[in-house]
Design a protein around this motif. Structure first.
Motif, PDB file in Angstrom:
ATOM      1  N   ASN A 185      31.900  11.367  21.574  1.00  0.00           N
ATOM      2  CA  ASN A 185      31.005  12.185  20.755  1.00  0.00           C
ATOM      3  C   ASN A 185      31.763  13.211  19.914  1.00  0.00           C
ATOM      4  O   ASN A 185      31.149  14.085  19.289  1.00  0.00           O
ATOM      5  N   GLN A 186      33.091  13.137  19.926  1.00  0.00           N
ATOM      6  CA  GLN A 186      33.958  14.004  19.123  1.00  0.00           C
ATOM      7  C   GLN A 186      33.706  15.494  19.375  1.00  0.00           C
ATOM      8  O   GLN A 186      33.574  16.282  18.451  1.00  0.00           O
ATOM      9  N   HIS A 243      31.179  25.603  10.377  1.00  0.00           N
ATOM     10  CA  HIS A 243      30.849  24.197  10.166  1.00  0.00           C
ATOM     11  C   HIS A 243      31.329  23.296  11.305  1.00  0.00           C
ATOM     12  O   HIS A 243      31.090  22.093  11.281  1.00  0.00           O
ATOM     13  N   SER A 258      23.952  23.188  21.101  1.00  0.00           N
ATOM     14  CA  SER A 258      24.096  22.201  22.177  1.00  0.00           C
ATOM     15  C   SER A 258      24.996  21.073  21.712  1.00  0.00           C
ATOM     16  O   SER A 258      25.435  21.057  20.572  1.00  0.00           O
ATOM     17  N   LEU A 304      23.986  18.268  21.145  1.00  0.00           N
ATOM     18  CA  LEU A 304      23.208  17.459  20.213  1.00  0.00           C
ATOM     19  C   LEU A 304      23.103  18.169  18.866  1.00  0.00           C
ATOM     20  O   LEU A 304      23.061  19.402  18.803  1.00  0.00           O
ATOM     21  N   ALA A 305      23.000  17.389  17.802  1.00  0.00           N
ATOM     22  CA  ALA A 305      22.949  17.957  16.453  1.00  0.00           C
ATOM     23  C   ALA A 305      21.613  18.636  16.198  1.00  0.00           C
ATOM     24  O   ALA A 305      20.608  18.331  16.829  1.00  0.00           O
ATOM     25  N   ASP A 306      21.621  19.557  15.234  1.00  0.00           N
ATOM     26  CA  ASP A 306      20.402  20.081  14.624  1.00  0.00           C
ATOM     27  C   ASP A 306      19.408  20.681  15.610  1.00  0.00           C
ATOM     28  O   ASP A 306      18.236  20.290  15.653  1.00  0.00           O
ATOM     29  N   GLU A 307      19.866  21.625  16.390  1.00  0.00           N
ATOM     30  CA  GLU A 307      18.935  22.346  17.248  1.00  0.00           C
ATOM     31  C   GLU A 307      17.854  22.961  16.365  1.00  0.00           C
ATOM     32  O   GLU A 307      18.157  23.629  15.391  1.00  0.00           O
ATOM     33  N   PRO A 308      16.592  22.730  16.703  1.00  0.00           N
ATOM     34  CA  PRO A 308      15.542  23.287  15.847  1.00  0.00           C
ATOM     35  C   PRO A 308      15.468  24.805  15.960  1.00  0.00           C
ATOM     36  O   PRO A 308      16.020  25.391  16.883  1.00  0.00           O
TER      37      PRO A 308
END
Ligand SMILES: Cc1cc2nc3c(=O)[nH]c(=O)nc-3n(C[C@H](O)[C@H](O)[C@H](O)COP(=O)(O)OP(=O)(O)OC[C@H]3O[C@@H](n4cnc5c(N)ncnc54)[C@H](O)[C@@H]3O)c2cc1C
Lengths: 422, 491
Positions: free
Chosen positions: B112-113, B170, B189, B191-195
């Protein structure tokens, strides 16, 4: 008892705000506002908010309404503040690759103007033809270009907002590098108009690539998609977009769209490498550019946007794409779905069919508690479903900070009418 | 000699509490030991802390912050003390929380880099850890061997290659942080794009005023396929400046564009002999990416350099030559000591299209002030780093150098630029903030600060102008509704 007519009479005193009674399209998720205001400049926005907050009214901000399904069912809405008339491009500094635009400007119009100098804002959220700059920022919504260019938060370099008490505040600046002061602009991105009203923003632009081409690859199983992505990384290919579409019941086939944008020679190389990688996984490949490619991309977006289905935005662990597919297939059971998104980023949308809200709620809860998916936000659903499961489901960290942040920015709960997230 | 009277820090028992948390060996109150923490790399801004604590892990940091919050004692987080704006300068008689013992690499997730580390890990150590697998961490401040990733997050640090790849903000996916009231939270987190609003982006670059970072997860990138580097000489700084905007306007985003003027070249030559051409200015342009794209853009850049009358162009033929060019560039700062007894580093930003104009004004200032000014900077971002040479032993020269540095900032702001591109505001530029931001702009930032730190204990006195630091603070302060209501009061 204050009536809508009283509100309208008060609002008419706000010069420059173009107060008017609401019409049918002004309904907000089933609630009709008392007044619609359409200010044309930052001073007017400030005046409108000062009035609204000091009178303890509730305000919802909207522009084109392309993202209107987002949020919890609203409480009463006194004022609908439309940013439609804030639609100017304030500056395009082509030699700096930056532009400052007002919140109500349409993404398409802005990009048409920037294109005259070979530049663009790389945002392609669903419904991009309707989307406005303010809407993209407020929702932090994104599309396939997210793969290379990040979200609007990544491209933002400055912002002017009006706080609910009328305080006009700018942060960041007009230069691409700048660490002076708090980054309130990036904070506002994703706040859905619940902290302040975005008036204008400055962005770092991208050069329009001289040539683009799309490959459509039909992978025979989800693990092949990860293998393909991995191969492209090994070969140091740098696509602009890498999207997958997983459809309910379509055996195991995953349709992948890969787009390259660069000088033609580099695209030739990249397409050759990509076809070779697709051959390794035994996938059928087709290549297109221009209108043919556009048609593929439109179909791809449409697959995730059935107008009468529940729509979710969600993220997943990029490397766990195959497990995610398997998990989704299992929890969806016989409920139809289409899942599209950015494989390497792990973000996209899921559209869920059926009309059994209990079953839909069960799926959403399962996705939220799984180890592969997360950040599951309901972006369109019947109010009944939104009462069964929270639209936002904030994390512990967010719960620790959101109330204080809301109190600091919007102490009288002027903005958002309880739609959230704050 | 009578020993200095024992200093008291906080209420009775406070030091004992701290010792109980981190162990007596990691609590320093001896004035001799405290001296090492008096300042960061902005060495003229000093203050003696009351106590320095070195926790070993996040839970200890949390307990230290809770102790400070309960005792009402201000605290300052410190990484490796390389900051250039006094951000880690202690509050006199307050607590310094040093993160340098938190140096574990906690989790490497190559598929997941992502990599998760403690805040005391150095920037370079992250890249070194994953380099064998073909990955790296992109932001590359010149101080990368010694600065901490926690400090990078606090300062939103950048480097030469941020032109294409962006800054710390970034590349950070998540942090774990201790809030000023002692709560330990995760922001962002895997995971991308935490709302929701960009809390993570807000925290990045907040200079240690909103929380103490105890863990950082950053994204890793794969090495690009091809890298090409050229060095072009010009007989005027102007010509070099024009090439920068020509390249940007041509739709090319190089990995880096750096500029050095004659004095900077002279210093670098004296120190590391990079064999740079003698010229009024040189540009170093590096392109990376897929081979065919790099070749096409490289040819264009060469052409643009020639059109602006480049007198000499060197193309790095291999990695060794590239390394030599970068060595000369990176040595320039430290090398200034060879051409001047003292120097002052300024950090300001101008729009790239205004580079030539502002560099021209700096040259005129050099002539009128009689102080030599070297320029070595991130030209592609418009991030100037003028080095103002002076001799502190000459009466009045130190003050003149400071005045010249301030004047240059004014030029940056007049051109529509920024007070700081990467070194931060800290104490150094807090009093200049009103030159860039209106009282209302600053009032909005203060509201956010109060949401995190209503007691104003977390690195107070930084970033914002205060009456104590700046005398009269210009502009009326706009009280917030909660203040009027008596819920909170002013600093
Ligand atoms: C020779 C030299 C070259 C440099 N080159 C560059 C460059 O190219 N680019 C660039 O951007 N900077 C550069 N810098 C500046 C500096 O290295 C960076 O700002 C760096 O990020 C500071 O890291 P540090 O660990 O030394 O932080 P410190 O100096 O210890 O602290 C800096 C700030 O961060 C806060 N802080 C530190 N750790 C934490 C934490 N865990 N939680 C919360 N707050 C924290 C402190 O309170 C302080 O406000 C250079 C400095 C030197 C001396």
């Amino acid at each position: 008892m204050v009536t809508a007519a009283d509100r309208l009479r008060d609002a008419a005193g706000l010069a420059g705000c173009h107060a008017r009674p609401p019409a049918a399209p002004d309904e907000i998720d089933g609630v009709m506002p008392a007044v619609v205001l359409e200010p044309a400049g930052v001073v007017d926005v400030a005046e409108a908010l000062r009035w609204a907050s000091s009178t303890r009214l509730s305000v919802v901000v909207r522009c084109a309404g392309s993202k209107d399904g987002w949020g919890r069912p609203p409480r009463d809405v006194d004022v609908l503040l439309r940013t439609t008339r804030l639609d100017r491009i304030l500056a395009h500094e082509a030699d700096d690759l930056t532009a400052t635009v007002e919140a109500g400007a349409r993404l398409h119009d802005v990009n048409r103007a920037l294109a005259t100098r070979g530049q663009f804002l790389p945002f392609d959220p669903p419904d991009a033809h309707l989307a406005t700059i303010g809407g993209v920022l407020a929702t932090n919504d994104a599309g396939p270009w997210r793969h290379r260019h990040g979200t609007s938060r990544d491209r933002l370099i400055g912002m002017t907002v009006v706080m609910p008490d009328g305080l006009v505040s700018s942060s960041g600046g007009r230069v691409v590098k700048n660490v002076a002061g708090y980054d309130l602009g990036r904070l506002m991105v994703g706040s859905h108009g619940s902290l302040a009203v975005i008036v204008s923003a400055t962005f770092k632009l991208s050069p329009v690539p001289p040539d683009t081409r799309t490959l459509r690859i039909r992978a025979n199983r989800p693990t092949d998609v990860s293998a393909l992505l991995d191969q492209l990384r090994q070969r140091q290919c740098e696509p602009d977009a890498f999207e997958a579409h997983v459809a309910h019941g379509a055996a195991d086939e995953v349709v992948v769209l890969v787009r390259y944008g660069s000088v033609t020679a580099a695209i030739d190389d990249a397409c050759r490498e990509t076809r070779a990688c697709a051959d390794l996984i035994g996938a059928a490949t087709a290549t297109a550019s221009g209108d043919d490619a556009d048609a593929w991309w439109r179909a791809h977006e449409a697959a995730g946007a059935h107008p009468d289905r529940v729509q979710l935005r969600l993220s997943w662990k990029p490397a766990a794409f195959a497990q995610a597919t398997e998990f989704l297939t299992r929890v969806a059971g016989d409920i139809a779905f289409d899942w599209i998104g950015r494989v390497a980023v792990g973000s996209g949308v899921l559209s869920l069919g059926g009309d059994d809200v209990e079953a839909q709620a069960r799926i959403i809860r399962a996705l939220r508690t799984s180890d592969v998916f997360g950040h599951v936000v309901i972006t369109r659903a019947a109010a009944s479903l939104r009462r069964l499961v929270d639209v936002w489901a904030p994390t512990r960290g967010q719960l620790a900070l959101w109330p204080a942040l809301k109190a600091a920015c919007d102490p009288h709960d002027t903005l958002g009418a309880g739609r959230g997230p704050l | 000699m009578t020993p200095p009277a024992p200093r008291t820090v906080g209420p009775p028992g406070f030091l004992e509490t701290l010792r109980g948390i981190v162990g007596a060996a990691h609590v320093h109150t001896d004035p001799q030991a405290l001296l090492a923490y008096e300042c960061d790399a902005l060495s003229h801004a000093r203050a003696l802390p009351g106590v320095v604590v070195l926790p070993a892990e996040a839970r200890e940091v949390q307990r230290v912050v809770i102790a400070c919050a309960e005792a009402g004692v201000p605290f300052v987080a410190r990484g490796h003390g390389t900051g250039l704006s006094g951000g880690a300068q202690p509050v006199a008689d307050g607590v310094v929380i040093v993160l340098s013992r938190l140096t574990r690499i906690l989790h490497v997730d190559l598929p997941n880099q992502l990599i998760t580390v403690e805040p005391g890990v150095t920037n370079l150590a992250i890249t070194q850890h994953v380099a064998p697998f073909g990955y790296y961490y992109a932001p590359d401040p010149s101080s990368q061997q010694v600065c901490s990733i926690g400090g990078n997050v606090a300062e939103n640090s950048g480097g030469a290659h941020c032109l294409k790849y962006g800054f710390t903000v970034h590349h950070v996916a998540a942090v774990q942080a201790v809030l000023p009231d002692g709560r330990l939270v995760e922001i962002g987190s895997d995971l991308a794009d935490e709302p929701g609003p960009g809390l993570l982006a807000l925290l990045i670059g907040s200079e240690g005023t909103l929380a103490v970072i105890t863990r950082v997860t950053v994204r890793l990138l794969r090495r690009p396929a091809t890298v090409r580097t050229l060095l072009a000489a010009f007989d005027s700084v102007d010509a070099g400046g024009h090439v920068v905007s020509d390249v940007i306007a041509a739709g090319i985003v190089p990995a880096a564009i750096e500029m050095m003027d004659a004095l900077a070249i002279e210093a670098a030559e004296a120190a590391v002999h990079p064999d740079f051409p003698r010229a009024a200015a040189i540009l170093i342009v590096e392109l990376d990416g897929p081979g065919a794209e790099v070749e096409a853009h490289f040819a264009q850049v060469l052409d643009l350099c020639r059109r602006r009358g480049s007198t000499h162009i060197d193309v790095a033929a291999d990695d060794a030559q590239r390394a030599r060019i970068w060595k000369g560039r990176k040595a320039a700062f430290a090398a200034m000591g060879r051409v001047s007894p003292n120097y002052y580093v300024q950090d300001g930003v101008v729009p790239r299209s205004r580079l030539s104009e502002v560099l021209g004004r700096i040259r005129a200032l050099e002539a009128s002030s009689g102080l030599r000014i070297a320029n070595v900077f991130h030209a592609g971002d418009g991030n100037l780093h003028p080095l103002i040479c002076y001799d502190a032993s000459v009466p009045g020269e130190t003050d003149r150098a400071a005045a010249v540095a301030t004047e240059i900032l004014a030029y940056c702001l007049e051109a529509g630029g920024s007070l700081t591109g990467e070194h931060g505001v800290g104490v150094d530029k807090a009093c200049s903030m009103p030159k860039m931001f209106s009282p209302d702009d600053l009032a909005a930032m203060q509201r956010v600060r109060r949401a995190f730190d209503p007691a104003m204990l977390c690195n107070p006195g930084k970033l914002f102008p205060t009456p104590r630091l700046c005398g009269e603070v210009p502009g009326p302060y706009r009280a917030h509704a909660t203040e009027i209501a008596g819920v909170a009061d002013r600093w």
